[in-house]
Design a protein around this motif. Structure first.
Motif: not given
Ligand SMILES: O=C[C@H](O)COP(=O)(O)O
Length: 248
Positions: A205-226
Motif C-alpha cells: 500500500i502506498r501512503i503519502q504525506y500531505g500538508g504544506s509540501v513544497k519544492p523546498e521540503n519535498v526531498q526531506e519528506i520523500m527520504n523517509e522510509d515509509d
C-alpha cells in the motif's frame, strides 16, 4: 518496491485554459522519472485534461464522487460518469469534504467501494486536528478513520489503495509536520493495515504525506522510509513548482 506518487490537488482553483497549459508545460519534464504524477482537478476540467495528457504517463484524478451509480442526487457526479472519460484516481474523504460537506467515515467507506467497483483508484485522506494532536490522540484518530474507511474491502483492493496522511493543522497553513512526525504516523498506518490484513498488503500500500509540501521540503519528506509520496495543494498550482516536486 512501491512506486512514488506525487499528486497535485488543485482544489477549487484555475481555469480549463490554465489547466491545459499547465499540462503542456509539465509533460516533458515529469515523464523521465520513475515517479507517478497525478493531477486532481475540478470536474469541469477532467475531460480536457484527459485529452491533454494523452500519450504521457500523467494520471488525472477527480476530487470527489458519489457512492451511488445514478439517481436523484442534484449536483453530484458518479463513478461511472468519471469512468466514462477514463479517470484513473479519485480523492476520497479529504478533510475539507469532511469539514465543509459533512462527509463521514461511513460515506467515505461507501465511496471507496464504489470507486473500486469502477476500477478507479481512491486516494483516501485521513488526519487529525491540532487539538487531537495536542492531546496525544493522533494515532487513535488516524487508526479509527483507517479502520472505518476501509472496512469490508478485500486485500487485493487495499493493496492498490493510496492513503494520504494529512494532519489538518498542516493543510494550507505553512506548518508542515516534520518529516519524522509524518513518517511515524505513516509507519503506524502501515502497522494498522498489517494488523487488519497481512505483511504483503502493508508492504504494497502506498501512503503519502500531505500538508504544506513544497519544492523546498519535498526531498526531506520523500527520504523517509515509509512515505511514498505527497498530496500537494497550494504548491501544485504552478507548473514550475510541480515539476520540482516530481523531480524531488
Ligand atoms: O490535498 C492537499 C492538502 O490539503 C494539502 O494542501 P496544502 O499543500 O495547500 O497544505
Amino acid at each position: 518496491m512501491r512506486k512514488p506518487i506525487i499528486a497535485g490537488n488543485w482544489k477549487m482553483n484555475l481555469t480549463i485554459k490554465e489547466a491545459v497549459k499547465f499540462v503542456e508545460d509539465i509533460k516533458y519534464e515529469v515523464s523521465g522519472t520513475d515517479v507517478e504524477s497525478v493531477i486532481c482537478a475540478p470536474f469541469t476540467f477532467l475531460k480536457d485534461l484527459k485529452g491533454a495528457v494523452e500519450g504521457t504517463n500523467i494520471k488525472i484524478a477527480a476530487q470527489n464522487m458519489h457512492f451511488q451509480d445514478s439517481g436523484a442526487f442534484t449536483g453530484e457526479v458518479s463513478a461511472p460518469m468519471l469512468k466514462e472519460i477514463g479517470i484513473d484516481y479519485c480523492v476520497i474523504g479529504h478533510s475539507e469534504r469532511r469539514q465543509y460537506f459533512a462527509e463521514t467515515d461511513e460515506t467515505v467507506n461507501k465511496k471507496l467501494k464504489q470507486a473500486f467497483k469502477y476500477d478507479i483508484v481512491p486516494i483516501l485522506c485521513v488526519g487529525e486536528t491540532l487539538e487531537e494532536r495536542e492531546t496525544g490522540k493522533t494515532n487513535e484518530i488516524v487508526k479509527s478513520q483507517v479502520v472505518a474507511d476501509i472496512a469490508g474491502l478485500d486485500k487485493a483492493l487495499v493493496s492498490k489503495l493510496v492513503i494520504a496522511y494529512e494532519p489538518i493543522w498542516a493543510i494550507g497553513t505553512g506548518k508542515t509536520a516534520t518529516s519524522k512526525q509524518a513518517n511515524e504516523v505513516i509507519a503506524y498506518i502501515r502497522e494498522v493495515v498489517k494488523d487488519l490484513y497481512d505483511d504483503e498488503v502493508s508492504e504494497n500500500i502506498r501512503i503519502q504525506y500531505g500538508g504544506s509540501v513544497k519544492p523546498e521540503n519535498v526531498q526531506e519528506i520523500m527520504n523517509e522510509d515509509d512515505i511514498d509520496g505527497a498530496l500537494v495543494g497550494g504548491a501544485s498550482l504552478k507548473a514550475a513548482d510541480f515539476i520540482k516536486l516530481v523531480n524531488f
